[in-house]
Design a protein around this motif. Structure first.
Motif, PDB file in Angstrom:
ATOM      1  N   GLU A 137       0.825  -1.207   0.000  1.00 49.79           N
ATOM      2  CA  GLU A 137       0.000   0.000   0.000  1.00 49.79           C
ATOM      3  C   GLU A 137       0.858   1.256   0.000  1.00 49.79           C
ATOM      4  O   GLU A 137       0.536   2.244  -0.672  1.00 49.79           O
ATOM      5  CB  GLU A 137      -0.933   0.011   1.209  1.00 49.79           C
ATOM      6  N   ASP A 138       1.992   1.217   0.734  1.00 49.65           N
ATOM      7  CA  ASP A 138       2.889   2.371   0.758  1.00 49.65           C
ATOM      8  C   ASP A 138       3.410   2.679  -0.643  1.00 49.65           C
ATOM      9  O   ASP A 138       3.422   3.834  -1.081  1.00 49.65           O
ATOM     10  CB  ASP A 138       4.086   2.102   1.674  1.00 49.65           C
ATOM     11  N   LEU A 139       3.852   1.647  -1.315  1.00 48.37           N
ATOM     12  CA  LEU A 139       4.415   1.842  -2.650  1.00 48.37           C
ATOM     13  C   LEU A 139       3.364   2.350  -3.623  1.00 48.37           C
ATOM     14  O   LEU A 139       3.659   3.167  -4.506  1.00 48.37           O
ATOM     15  CB  LEU A 139       5.023   0.526  -3.152  1.00 48.37           C
ATOM     16  N   LEU A 140       2.129   1.873  -3.447  1.00 53.10           N
ATOM     17  CA  LEU A 140       1.044   2.317  -4.320  1.00 53.10           C
ATOM     18  C   LEU A 140       0.773   3.809  -4.142  1.00 53.10           C
ATOM     19  O   LEU A 140       0.697   4.559  -5.124  1.00 53.10           O
ATOM     20  CB  LEU A 140      -0.226   1.517  -4.020  1.00 53.10           C
ATOM     21  N   VAL A 141       0.632   4.267  -2.887  1.00 53.42           N
ATOM     22  CA  VAL A 141       0.303   5.679  -2.687  1.00 53.42           C
ATOM     23  C   VAL A 141       1.464   6.583  -3.105  1.00 53.42           C
ATOM     24  O   VAL A 141       1.240   7.685  -3.628  1.00 53.42           O
ATOM     25  CB  VAL A 141      -0.108   5.964  -1.220  1.00 53.42           C
ATOM     26  N   LEU A 142       2.693   6.134  -2.914  1.00 53.93           N
ATOM     27  CA  LEU A 142       3.839   6.928  -3.364  1.00 53.93           C
ATOM     28  C   LEU A 142       3.832   7.073  -4.885  1.00 53.93           C
ATOM     29  O   LEU A 142       4.086   8.161  -5.420  1.00 53.93           O
ATOM     30  CB  LEU A 142       5.145   6.288  -2.898  1.00 53.93           C
ATOM     31  N   LYS A 143       3.496   5.993  -5.578  1.00 56.80           N
ATOM     32  CA  LYS A 143       3.418   6.030  -7.041  1.00 56.80           C
ATOM     33  C   LYS A 143       2.307   6.986  -7.492  1.00 56.80           C
ATOM     34  O   LYS A 143       2.504   7.796  -8.405  1.00 56.80           O
ATOM     35  CB  LYS A 143       3.149   4.624  -7.581  1.00 56.80           C
ATOM     36  N   ILE A 144       1.152   6.903  -6.825  1.00 56.33           N
ATOM     37  CA  ILE A 144       0.016   7.752  -7.189  1.00 56.33           C
ATOM     38  C   ILE A 144       0.378   9.224  -7.051  1.00 56.33           C
ATOM     39  O   ILE A 144       0.084  10.045  -7.927  1.00 56.33           O
ATOM     40  CB  ILE A 144      -1.212   7.416  -6.316  1.00 56.33           C
ATOM     41  N   VAL A 145       1.040   9.575  -5.947  1.00 54.79           N
ATOM     42  CA  VAL A 145       1.358  10.981  -5.688  1.00 54.79           C
ATOM     43  C   VAL A 145       2.503  11.464  -6.574  1.00 54.79           C
ATOM     44  O   VAL A 145       2.438  12.544  -7.170  1.00 54.79           O
ATOM     45  CB  VAL A 145       1.678  11.195  -4.197  1.00 54.79           C
ATOM     46  N   LEU A 146       3.554  10.666  -6.686  1.00 49.93           N
ATOM     47  CA  LEU A 146       4.708  11.088  -7.482  1.00 49.93           C
ATOM     48  C   LEU A 146       4.361  11.222  -8.963  1.00 49.93           C
ATOM     49  O   LEU A 146       4.833  12.144  -9.642  1.00 49.93           O
ATOM     50  CB  LEU A 146       5.853  10.089  -7.302  1.00 49.93           C
ATOM     51  N   GLU A 147       3.536  10.319  -9.457  1.00 48.12           N
ATOM     52  CA  GLU A 147       3.182  10.342 -10.877  1.00 48.12           C
ATOM     53  C   GLU A 147       1.887  11.112 -11.135  1.00 48.12           C
ATOM     54  O   GLU A 147       1.427  11.183 -12.280  1.00 48.12           O
ATOM     55  CB  GLU A 147       3.060   8.908 -11.399  1.00 48.12           C
ATOM     56  N   ALA A 155      -8.157   3.925  -8.946  1.00 48.46           N
ATOM     57  CA  ALA A 155      -9.208   3.020  -8.483  1.00 48.46           C
ATOM     58  C   ALA A 155      -9.601   2.039  -9.570  1.00 48.46           C
ATOM     59  O   ALA A 155      -9.763   0.836  -9.314  1.00 48.46           O
ATOM     60  CB  ALA A 155     -10.426   3.829  -8.027  1.00 48.46           C
ATOM     61  N   ALA A 156      -9.741   2.525 -10.798  1.00 50.86           N
ATOM     62  CA  ALA A 156     -10.111   1.650 -11.919  1.00 50.86           C
ATOM     63  C   ALA A 156      -9.024   0.620 -12.180  1.00 50.86           C
ATOM     64  O   ALA A 156      -9.310  -0.555 -12.432  1.00 50.86           O
ATOM     65  CB  ALA A 156     -10.369   2.493 -13.171  1.00 50.86           C
ATOM     66  N   ALA A 157      -7.761   1.033 -12.098  1.00 52.62           N
ATOM     67  CA  ALA A 157      -6.648   0.109 -12.347  1.00 52.62           C
ATOM     68  C   ALA A 157      -6.586  -0.981 -11.299  1.00 52.62           C
ATOM     69  O   ALA A 157      -6.243  -2.135 -11.590  1.00 52.62           O
ATOM     70  CB  ALA A 157      -5.330   0.882 -12.379  1.00 52.62           C
ATOM     71  N   GLY A 158      -6.945  -0.631 -10.067  1.00 53.31           N
ATOM     72  CA  GLY A 158      -6.893  -1.608  -8.983  1.00 53.31           C
ATOM     73  C   GLY A 158      -8.186  -2.357  -8.772  1.00 53.31           C
ATOM     74  O   GLY A 158      -8.243  -3.273  -7.948  1.00 53.31           O
ATOM     75  N   GLY A 159      -9.242  -1.952  -9.492  1.00 52.53           N
ATOM     76  CA  GLY A 159     -10.528  -2.606  -9.340  1.00 52.53           C
ATOM     77  C   GLY A 159     -11.134  -2.416  -7.964  1.00 52.53           C
ATOM     78  O   GLY A 159     -11.797  -3.309  -7.424  1.00 52.53           O
ATOM     79  N   ASN A 167      -8.752   6.548   1.133  1.00 50.18           N
ATOM     80  CA  ASN A 167      -8.447   6.152   2.511  1.00 50.18           C
ATOM     81  C   ASN A 167      -6.992   5.740   2.662  1.00 50.18           C
ATOM     82  O   ASN A 167      -6.358   6.004   3.700  1.00 50.18           O
ATOM     83  CB  ASN A 167      -9.371   5.022   2.959  1.00 50.18           C
ATOM     84  N   ALA A 168      -6.438   5.078   1.633  1.00 55.96           N
ATOM     85  CA  ALA A 168      -5.019   4.697   1.674  1.00 55.96           C
ATOM     86  C   ALA A 168      -4.137   5.944   1.693  1.00 55.96           C
ATOM     87  O   ALA A 168      -3.135   6.005   2.421  1.00 55.96           O
ATOM     88  CB  ALA A 168      -4.683   3.822   0.470  1.00 55.96           C
ATOM     89  N   LEU A 169      -4.506   6.945   0.915  1.00 54.74           N
ATOM     90  CA  LEU A 169      -3.755   8.203   0.905  1.00 54.74           C
ATOM     91  C   LEU A 169      -3.847   8.891   2.268  1.00 54.74           C
ATOM     92  O   LEU A 169      -2.851   9.435   2.767  1.00 54.74           O
ATOM     93  CB  LEU A 169      -4.286   9.124  -0.189  1.00 54.74           C
ATOM     94  N   LYS A 170      -5.013   8.835   2.877  1.00 48.43           N
ATOM     95  CA  LYS A 170      -5.192   9.457   4.193  1.00 48.43           C
ATOM     96  C   LYS A 170      -4.351   8.749   5.250  1.00 48.43           C
ATOM     97  O   LYS A 170      -3.746   9.391   6.112  1.00 48.43           O
ATOM     98  CB  LYS A 170      -6.664   9.433   4.593  1.00 48.43           C
ATOM     99  N   ARG A 171      -4.309   7.419   5.171  1.00 45.31           N
ATOM    100  CA  ARG A 171      -3.494   6.671   6.143  1.00 45.31           C
ATOM    101  C   ARG A 171      -2.023   7.043   6.003  1.00 45.31           C
ATOM    102  O   ARG A 171      -1.307   7.214   6.998  1.00 45.31           O
ATOM    103  CB  ARG A 171      -3.696   5.167   5.950  1.00 45.31           C
ATOM    104  N   ALA A 172      -1.562   7.167   4.760  1.00 45.25           N
ATOM    105  CA  ALA A 172      -0.163   7.529   4.530  1.00 45.25           C
ATOM    106  C   ALA A 172       0.126   8.936   5.044  1.00 45.25           C
ATOM    107  O   ALA A 172       1.209   9.205   5.586  1.00 45.25           O
ATOM    108  CB  ALA A 172       0.165   7.421   3.039  1.00 45.25           C
ATOM    109  N   ALA A 173      -0.840   9.838   4.887  1.00 47.52           N
ATOM    110  CA  ALA A 173      -0.651  11.204   5.380  1.00 47.52           C
ATOM    111  C   ALA A 173      -0.641  11.225   6.909  1.00 47.52           C
ATOM    112  O   ALA A 173       0.133  11.962   7.524  1.00 47.52           O
ATOM    113  CB  ALA A 173      -1.746  12.110   4.835  1.00 47.52           C
ATOM    114  N   GLU A 174      -1.489  10.415   7.528  1.00 52.30           N
ATOM    115  CA  GLU A 174      -1.518  10.351   8.992  1.00 52.30           C
ATOM    116  C   GLU A 174      -0.202   9.825   9.542  1.00 52.30           C
ATOM    117  O   GLU A 174       0.266  10.268  10.596  1.00 52.30           O
ATOM    118  CB  GLU A 174      -2.675   9.464   9.455  1.00 52.30           C
ATOM    119  N   GLU A 175       0.403   8.879   8.834  1.00 56.50           N
ATOM    120  CA  GLU A 175       1.690   8.336   9.265  1.00 56.50           C
ATOM    121  C   GLU A 175       2.831   9.302   9.017  1.00 56.50           C
ATOM    122  O   GLU A 175       3.880   9.205   9.643  1.00 56.50           O
ATOM    123  CB  GLU A 175       1.982   7.018   8.544  1.00 56.50           C
ATOM    124  N   GLY A 176       2.638  10.203   8.041  1.00 52.99           N
ATOM    125  CA  GLY A 176       3.686  11.161   7.721  1.00 52.99           C
ATOM    126  C   GLY A 176       4.471  10.820   6.470  1.00 52.99           C
ATOM    127  O   GLY A 176       5.414  11.539   6.124  1.00 52.99           O
TER     128      GLY A 176
END
Length: 529
Positions: A137-147, A155-159, A167-176
């Motif tokens: 999940e970490d790698l996914l959100v980093l890819k989403i934000v960087l690219e 969402a469509a790509a991951g089905g 929610n995954a982006l929010k969790r990553a932001a909460e962690e820092g």
């Protein structure tokens, strides 16, 4: 620059004194501290060193760099970004993170051969340096934000639903790992010049709650009900308009939206499930403030999405509660709490504090131990039918709070909510808490109340109309002069050192005939400045 020993203490523990001195001598011959992992790799066969030592040193260097933080200070971006100090390390041994955390105690943590990607970062708000193995999940959100991948595309790509990605982006932001734009829901610093409370957590809210009374219909007739007026029922179309307007508001204010469904009894609204589902699909947190219902109805709701909590009310022990809320209500609530526990739904019990039930609060909390997840009280607002009852005596209130705090230290379900409790914390040198809404009096700050006919109020417990959402958008209502007036609270509290986490209770002051913008809470026992 720190000494080599301070940057690489765990790596140092795996080297003999002779080997360490040899490495130091080579480093002092023109090499910088960041070259130390490379030196270990170049001379890996020397002195029987562990194979993982070079990777361990790379991890320690990353931890040291993260601790330095960005030279320009914590960023405040206008969009979601990757934490500037975040590092992703490709290591060739596992368990190096716990080894570093165990200060090199190889007996408790043994590195294993095998590739592992590790994240190292510094949390912007606290300065805490963190590290752990990277998850998918970490790698996914980093890819989403960087690219800069669109939410819908990811969402469509991951089905998966867009809300899952959000929610995954929010969790990553909460962690820092990610840094989100700072909330625009902030207290005005100029209004708190005398305050000793300056922590951002009490001055800036990352969330906004809409306390949504979707119906006036209720299956009870409580003696302290503050509004039994007849109001136009909410239609499905109006409900969707409201939810979409709330979504726009939260995006503009950079906050996470939450909806507290209440009433009346919200479950009596014929389209409750549909409105609840729509709120969840828009990514809002949701809670229910209502009356006991059936196991099957709870299962229906949970199938849509688990509420953050389900709040019910008790007004004291059985006899007094049933005098206020009706015969048999106490036993129905106790049975309902068992159902909530069985379904693993978080339960909250709320009590309205009056002169008649003051002595029943702590015994009730003890009775609820192990049956409810949390227990709170609010003081009576003598509004509507509540004007027939009396609030707790002013002289008795501070001693009651003292007794409540002492009991709460031994009963984990007893929560703190009343703002005036912070006076005791302040006096005793105990860290303050957020008070009623996390920000003292949150009227028109981090929450608003919405009635079935679209009226928006700063607080439900007193007449405080500031607009109508069906006529004017929530943004305009929130930013209005009238809303700012409620946010400012009473002038009597301006010099108070704990104002950001207190401000008293406007509704209690109103119910006792005082000016909510000039007079302080009549129960306040802070020594006047």
């Amino acid at each position: 620059m720190e000494s080599l020993e301070n940057i690489y203490p765990v790596s140092r523990s795996f080297l003999s004194s002779e080997d360490w001195n040899s490495c130091k001598a080579q480093m002092e011959a023109g090499r910088s501290p960041e070259d130390f992992p490379g030196l270990l790799a170049e001379t890996s066969a020397a002195g029987g060193r562990p194979d993982f030592l070079s990777d361990l040193a790379r991890l320690e260097w990353a931890l040291y760099q993260a601790g330095l933080g960005p030279s320009e200070g914590d960023p405040d971006p206008d969009r979601l970004i990757v934490n500037p100090v975040l590092q992703l390390l490709q290591l060739f041994f596992k368990n190096l993170v716990p080894l570093a955390q165990a200060a090199g105690n190889a007996e408790s943590v043994a590195p294993e051969s095998g590739e592992e990607r590790v994240l190292v970062w510094r949390k912007a708000e606290t300065g805490e340096v963190l590290s752990r193995a990277a998850r998918e999940e970490d790698l996914l959100v980093l890819k989403i934000v960087l690219e800069e991948v669109a939410l819908e595309t990811a969402a469509a790509a991951g089905g998966v639903p867009a809300a899952a990605i959000e929610n995954a982006l929010k969790r990553a932001a909460e962690e820092g790992l990610l840094i989100a734009p700072r909330s625009k829901i902030r207290r005005d610093p100029a209004a708190y010049l005398h305050s000793v409370v300056r922590d951002r957590e009490f001055l800036e809210s990352p969330t906004f709650t809409l306390q949504w009374h979707i119906t006036q219909a209720c299956d009870l007739h409580c003696k302290h009900c503050y509004d039994r007026s007849q109001r136009s029922p909410l239609t499905w179309e109006q409900g969707m308009k409201i939810l979409n307007d709330l979504d726009r508001f939260c995006r503009e204010k950079r906050v996470q939206g939450q909806v507290s469904f209440t009433g009346g009894n919200p479950l009596l609204h014929p389209q409750f499930n549909e409105l609840y589902r729509a709120a969840r699909e828009l990514g809002f947190g949701a809670a229910i403030l209502g009356n006991p219902t059936t196991r099957d109805r709870l299962r229906e709701i949970r199938a849509i999405g688990e509420p953050h909590f389900f709040q019910v009310s008790l007004e004291g022990l059985r006899e007094h509660n049933d005098w206020i809320r009706g015969p048999g209500h106490f036993d129905r609530v106790m049975e309902f709490l068992e159902i909530l526990k069985e379904l693993n739904l978080y339960s909250m019990v709320m009590l309205t504090l009056t002169r008649d039930n003051l002595g029943q609060v702590i015994p009730l909390a003890e009775l609820l131990r192990g049956k409810a997840d949390s227990f709170f009280f609010n003081r009576l607002s003598q509004v509507g039918e509540g004007a027939q009852l009396q609030g707790p005596g002013r002289e008795a209130y501070a001693p009651f709070l003292e007794a409540y705090l002492e009991a709460a230290s031994g009963n984990p379900i007893m929560g703190l909510k009343d703002n005036l409790t912070n006076i005791l914390h302040y006096r005793k040198g105990i860290p303050v808490f957020g008070g009623c809404t996390g920000y003292g009096c949150g009227a028109a700050f981090n929450f608003l109340t919405l009635l079935p006919d679209g009226e928006v109020h700063a607080c439900r417990k007193l007449p405080s109309r500031i607009g109508n959402i069906l006529e004017t958008g929530l943004l305009e209502i929130y930013d209005s002069e009238e809303a700012r007036r409620y946010r400012g609270g009473t002038a009597a509290c301006r010099a108070c050192p704990i104002r950001p986490v207190c401000g008293g209770c406007l509704a209690v002051a109103y119910g006792m005939g005082l000016s909510i913008f000039q007079d302080r809470d009549p129960y306040c026992f802070m020594v006047r400045i």
